[in-house]
Motif scaffolding. Structure first.
Motif, PDB file in Angstrom:
ATOM      1  N   LYS A  21       0.828  -1.196   0.000  1.00  0.00           N
ATOM      2  CA  LYS A  21       0.000   0.000   0.000  1.00  0.00           C
ATOM      3  C   LYS A  21       0.868   1.253   0.000  1.00  0.00           C
ATOM      4  CE  LYS A  21      -3.720   2.232   2.624  1.00  0.00           C
ATOM      5  NZ  LYS A  21      -4.611   2.368   1.450  1.00  0.00           N
ATOM      6  N   ASP A  22       0.606   2.153  -0.961  1.00  0.00           N
ATOM      7  CA  ASP A  22       1.297   3.446  -1.077  1.00  0.00           C
ATOM      8  C   ASP A  22       2.798   3.309  -1.263  1.00  0.00           C
ATOM      9  OD1 ASP A  22      -1.087   4.956  -0.744  1.00  0.00           O
ATOM     10  OD2 ASP A  22      -0.958   4.680   1.429  1.00  0.00           O
ATOM     11  N   ARG A  23       3.245   2.227  -1.873  1.00  0.00           N
ATOM     12  CA  ARG A  23       4.683   2.020  -2.085  1.00  0.00           C
ATOM     13  C   ARG A  23       4.998   1.880  -3.570  1.00  0.00           C
ATOM     14  NH1 ARG A  23       7.274   0.748   2.790  1.00  0.00           N
ATOM     15  NH2 ARG A  23       5.836   0.135   4.450  1.00  0.00           N
ATOM     16  N   CYS A  24       6.243   2.188  -3.919  1.00  0.00           N
ATOM     17  CA  CYS A  24       6.760   1.866  -5.236  1.00  0.00           C
ATOM     18  C   CYS A  24       7.123   0.388  -5.255  1.00  0.00           C
ATOM     19  CB  CYS A  24       7.990   2.705  -5.563  1.00  0.00           C
ATOM     20  SG  CYS A  24       7.668   4.476  -5.701  1.00  0.00           S
TER      21      CYS A  24
ATOM     22  N   THR B 167      -3.215   1.775  -4.893  1.00  0.00           N
ATOM     23  CA  THR B 167      -2.453   2.877  -4.291  1.00  0.00           C
ATOM     24  C   THR B 167      -0.957   2.774  -4.572  1.00  0.00           C
ATOM     25  OG1 THR B 167      -1.994   1.792  -2.163  1.00  0.00           O
ATOM     26  CG2 THR B 167      -4.133   2.905  -2.405  1.00  0.00           C
ATOM     27  N   ALA B 168      -0.501   1.621  -5.076  1.00  0.00           N
ATOM     28  CA  ALA B 168       0.928   1.421  -5.306  1.00  0.00           C
ATOM     29  C   ALA B 168       1.363   2.094  -6.604  1.00  0.00           C
ATOM     30  CB  ALA B 168       1.253  -0.067  -5.361  1.00  0.00           C
ATOM     31  N   ASP B 169       2.602   2.528  -6.635  1.00  0.00           N
ATOM     32  CA  ASP B 169       3.223   3.044  -7.854  1.00  0.00           C
ATOM     33  C   ASP B 169       4.005   1.888  -8.474  1.00  0.00           C
ATOM     34  OD1 ASP B 169       4.343   4.493  -9.876  1.00  0.00           O
ATOM     35  OD2 ASP B 169       5.596   5.756  -8.594  1.00  0.00           O
TER      36      ASP B 169
ATOM     37  N   TYR C 199      10.931  -4.736  -0.555  1.00  0.00           N
ATOM     38  CA  TYR C 199      11.674  -4.968  -1.784  1.00  0.00           C
ATOM     39  C   TYR C 199      10.846  -5.839  -2.716  1.00  0.00           C
ATOM     40  CZ  TYR C 199      15.532  -3.796   1.400  1.00  0.00           C
ATOM     41  OH  TYR C 199      16.347  -3.197   2.325  1.00  0.00           O
ATOM     42  N   THR C 200      10.775  -5.440  -3.977  1.00  0.00           N
ATOM     43  CA  THR C 200      10.108  -6.265  -4.980  1.00  0.00           C
ATOM     44  C   THR C 200      11.018  -6.386  -6.192  1.00  0.00           C
ATOM     45  OG1 THR C 200       8.958  -4.262  -5.738  1.00  0.00           O
ATOM     46  CG2 THR C 200       7.725  -5.763  -4.299  1.00  0.00           C
ATOM     47  N   SER C 201      10.956  -7.521  -6.868  1.00  0.00           N
ATOM     48  CA  SER C 201      11.841  -7.727  -8.012  1.00  0.00           C
ATOM     49  C   SER C 201      11.063  -8.279  -9.185  1.00  0.00           C
ATOM     50  CB  SER C 201      12.980  -8.690  -7.649  1.00  0.00           C
ATOM     51  OG  SER C 201      12.494  -9.993  -7.419  1.00  0.00           O
TER      52      SER C 201
END
Length: 321
Positions: A128-131, A148-150, A164-166
């Motif tokens: 939520k609300d994160r890149c 809500t995510a970028d 962290y996402t990949s």
């Protein structure tokens, strides 16, 4: 090596696990552990005691624990991806159990996601609300799950406030190397990358590579030996003849092969390491004169000259900051 509060990497395995999402990242952490980073590896999944975890290849994984009741503060959770599209990854009871567990036990703490693991994290409200990012075929599904995510495309990995996402599959190795650099040191991450015969990469827009990692994305073992000598003693003066001896080649071959492998001259590479040493000293409160001495330079004037040629600002601005 810097001390880290993380002592365990807990890999969370969804149904129809994409094996490379687990194996690539887990092996990077295993090698880091063999090189001195004190980490335990643990595999958990929405299974009963003694059951195997399912994989996308149709083979089961034994030795996997059920999802724990709680996650300790010294644990970094890594959510692996599954085979399937945006709907199938979340369409079964085991996946829903996993999402509920993430919501209860992982919300508000550091977490890393490999490939479609980001969809599970999004369904649990962790993005939520994160890149963030994920595999390029799942970007729209991720946007639908967390409006809500970028959601960023064309990224190897994205970091936003401890989450962290990949991107797909092998990007999990890139993310693991980045985490190893933070938990251990950039030098250790470079050593793990060489052991795995992979390149160190950063996603577009991420901070530039550390000088300790820069110029290491090659497979020339002799040049790596020369770079190791420079990295271990950047404050020393290094005549080309001495470096050539370390690399077991002529000076002419060394200068040519070093530029081909690293993309820069030996002088430039050494200067960047010295600037990094000086920057660390200044950030720790040393005077410009003392920072120059630590970097193996003859005077503050020489440091300022080197700085103006290879870095922004001035040594004094770094010290004030």
């Amino acid at each position: 090596m810097t001390s880290s509060p993380i002592t365990e990497i807990c890999f969370v395995l969804p149904p129809a696990l994409l094996l490379l999402d687990l194996a690539g990242a887990a092996d990077a952490f295993r090698i880091a552990g063999a090189q001195g980073l004190p980490l335990r590896l643990r595999m958990v999944a929405p299974v009963r005691e003694g059951e195997s975890a399912s994989t996308g290849l149709g083979v089961g994984l034994s030795g996997v624990e059920p999802l724990p009741e709680q996650v300790a503060d010294d644990v970094l959770v890594v959510v692996c991806g599954a085979v399937g599209d945006g709907g199938s990854v979340l369409s079964n009871d085991a996946s829903r159990e996993l999402v509920d567990w993430l919501r209860r036990c992982v919300s508000g703490r550091p977490v890393a996601c490999v490939c479609s693991g980001a969809l599970l994290a999004a369904a649990a409200g962790l993005l939520k609300d994160r890149c963030c990012t994920t595999h390029h075929t799942l970007l729209d599904a991720l946007r639908r799950l967390e409006p809500t995510a970028d959601v960023l495309d064309s990224r190897v990995f994205v970091e936003d406030r401890g989450v962290y996402t990949s991107a797909g599959v092998t990007a999990g190795i890139d993310l693991a190397l980045h985490l190893i650099a933070g938990l251990g040191s950039p030098r250790m991450a470079a050593a793990v990358a060489r052991e795995m015969a992979v390149y160190l990469r950063r996603a577009p827009g991420d901070p530039a590579l550390s000088p300790w990692l820069e110029g290491r994305n090659h497979m020339d073992a002799r040049i790596h030996r020369v770079q190791e000598a420079l990295v271990h003693a950047p404050a020393e003066d290094w005549p080309l003849a001495r470096l050539a001896e370390i690399g077991h080649m002529s000076v002419r071959s060394l200068t040519r092969r070093f530029r081909e492998a690293s993309g820069m001259s030996i002088h430039s590479y050494h200067a960047r390491l010295r600037l990094a040493l000086a920057r660390q000293a200044l950030a720790a409160g040393d005077t410009v004169e003392r920072a120059a001495e630590r970097a193996g330079l003859g005077s503050a004037r020489q440091l300022r000259r080197l700085w103006s040629a290879g870095a922004d600002g001035t040594p004094a601005t770094v010290r004030r900051a």
